[in-house]
Design an enzyme around this catalytic site. Structure first.
Site, PDB file in Angstrom:
ATOM      1  N   TYR A 174      29.245-101.955  21.964  1.00  0.00           N
ATOM      2  CA  TYR A 174      28.370-100.664  21.965  1.00  0.00           C
ATOM      3  C   TYR A 174      28.151-100.284  20.441  1.00  0.00           C
ATOM      4  O   TYR A 174      27.003-100.410  20.036  1.00  0.00           O
ATOM      5  CB  TYR A 174      29.247 -99.470  22.562  1.00  0.00           C
ATOM      6  CG  TYR A 174      28.180 -98.275  22.809  1.00  0.00           C
ATOM      7  CD1 TYR A 174      26.926 -98.133  23.458  1.00  0.00           C
ATOM      8  CD2 TYR A 174      28.599 -97.268  21.946  1.00  0.00           C
ATOM      9  CE1 TYR A 174      26.596 -97.032  23.472  1.00  0.00           C
ATOM     10  CE2 TYR A 174      28.034 -96.150  22.121  1.00  0.00           C
ATOM     11  CZ  TYR A 174      26.816 -96.035  22.704  1.00  0.00           C
ATOM     12  OH  TYR A 174      26.075 -94.863  22.843  1.00  0.00           O
ATOM     13  N   LYS A 178      24.757-100.572  18.269  1.00  0.00           N
ATOM     14  CA  LYS A 178      24.147 -99.275  17.734  1.00  0.00           C
ATOM     15  C   LYS A 178      24.171 -99.416  16.206  1.00  0.00           C
ATOM     16  O   LYS A 178      23.036 -98.704  15.683  1.00  0.00           O
ATOM     17  CB  LYS A 178      24.881 -98.059  18.096  1.00  0.00           C
ATOM     18  CG  LYS A 178      25.062 -97.773  19.754  1.00  0.00           C
ATOM     19  CD  LYS A 178      23.646 -97.390  20.324  1.00  0.00           C
ATOM     20  CE  LYS A 178      23.359 -96.875  21.661  1.00  0.00           C
ATOM     21  NZ  LYS A 178      22.213 -96.613  21.775  1.00  0.00           N
TER      22      LYS A 178
END
Length: 304
Positions: A174, A178
């Site tokens: 993640y 990002k």
């Protein structure tokens, strides 16, 4: 729905992952500000499994019941043809496209030593590829409009995270996605400017399905009546960034939490030492120590 604030009146907005949480709040806020909204959501579980049209359709029903304009979309934003259909649906339904809000995503959190290939690929796909593919088809439309001599005053608002800006233990996939979105935002802002399109990103902190374990200690609403972790706190800035008023702002990363808005600095050229010749590895120890001593202290990694 408060119809007094019409900052996006007449604009057409796509919000991905808008069936729940922050995306839902964005969709409702844009509709309240006068925009026609394409509510995109697959209706998947927290880990991306399964599909359901219900979440997107429920948000559309909320908007239309309050006098707003909205249509549901169930395409996969990380699928090339699905993203193309999403952009075309906005144009076909509302006559154009002015704002793309990339928000869709899910998590499959594990410590790096336990992270599997499929868990890596799935999260990178939905977040990073999901941003790229929608932007790719949106800019193709906007470039065509600009080349045809029609004025373009469009916006892209991407969704990064503190996990990408500062790192987050247990979220390597993640956080990497990002961080990639942050870099993608900078490149797109530079490339899209010639067509009348700005590109910015937010790093929000709010109560969602993805953050209920990360923010476990701060999830409860305070007695004061202001819920600092409510998803609705994130949307005002996103709506402003989607409006005509934000034309001079591009390539920026905003951190948003509760009533706080901050401009994140990101990677910058720091202190340097130039020897004017190739370094001897044995000489670099004290040089690096001096650079670190003179530098701004690092931000702590979440969960460290």
């Amino acid at each position: 729905m408060n119809m007094d604030n019409r900052i996006c009146a007449g604009r057409t907005v796509i919000v991905t992952g808008a069936g729940r949480g922050i995306g839902r709040a964005h969709a409702l806020a844009f509709a309240a500000a006068g925009a026609g909204v394409v509510v995109n959501d697959l209706g998947s579980a927290l880990d991306g499994a399964g599909q359901s049209a219900s979440p997107a359709e429920q948000v559309v029903a909320e908007i239309t019941a309050l006098g707003g304009r909205a249509v549901a979309n169930g395409d996969d934003v990380a699928d090339w043809e699905g993203a193309r259909r999403l952009i075309h649906q906005a144009v076909d339904t509302f006559g154009g496209l002015d704002v793309l809000v990339n928000n869709a995503g899910f998590v499959r959190d594990r410590m790096l030593v336990n992270l599997g290939e499929e868990e890596w690929d799935a999260v990178i796909r939905v977040h990073l590829k999901g941003h790229f593919v929608t932007m790719r088809h949106a800019i193709e439309y906007w470039r065509g409009e600009a080349k045809a001599g029609r004025p373009v005053d469009a916006r892209v608002i991407n969704t990064s995270s503190g996990a990408g800006l500062q790192g987050s233990v247990g979220q390597a996939n993640y956080g990497a996605a990002k961080a990639g979105i942050a870099g993608l935002t900078l490149t797109a802002a530079a490339e899209f400017a010639r067509y009348g399109v700005t590109v910015n990103a937010i790093a929000p902190a709010a109560r969602t399905r993805m953050t209920e374990t990360v923010f476990a200690e701060t999830m409860a609403a305070p007695d004061s009546g202001f819920d600092a972790m409510a998803p609705e706190n994130i949307s005002p800035l996103v709506v402003w960034l989607g409006s005509a008023e934000s034309a001079g702002v591009t390539g920026r990363m905003f951190e948003v939490e509760g009533g706080k808005v901050a401009l994140a600095d990101g990677w910058r050229h720091g202190v340097a030492v130039d020897r004017g010749a190739r370094w001897d590895p044995a000489a670099l120890g004290p040089v690096v120590a001096d650079l670190i001593a003179k530098a701004v202290p690092q931000e702590p990694v979440y969960g460290a």
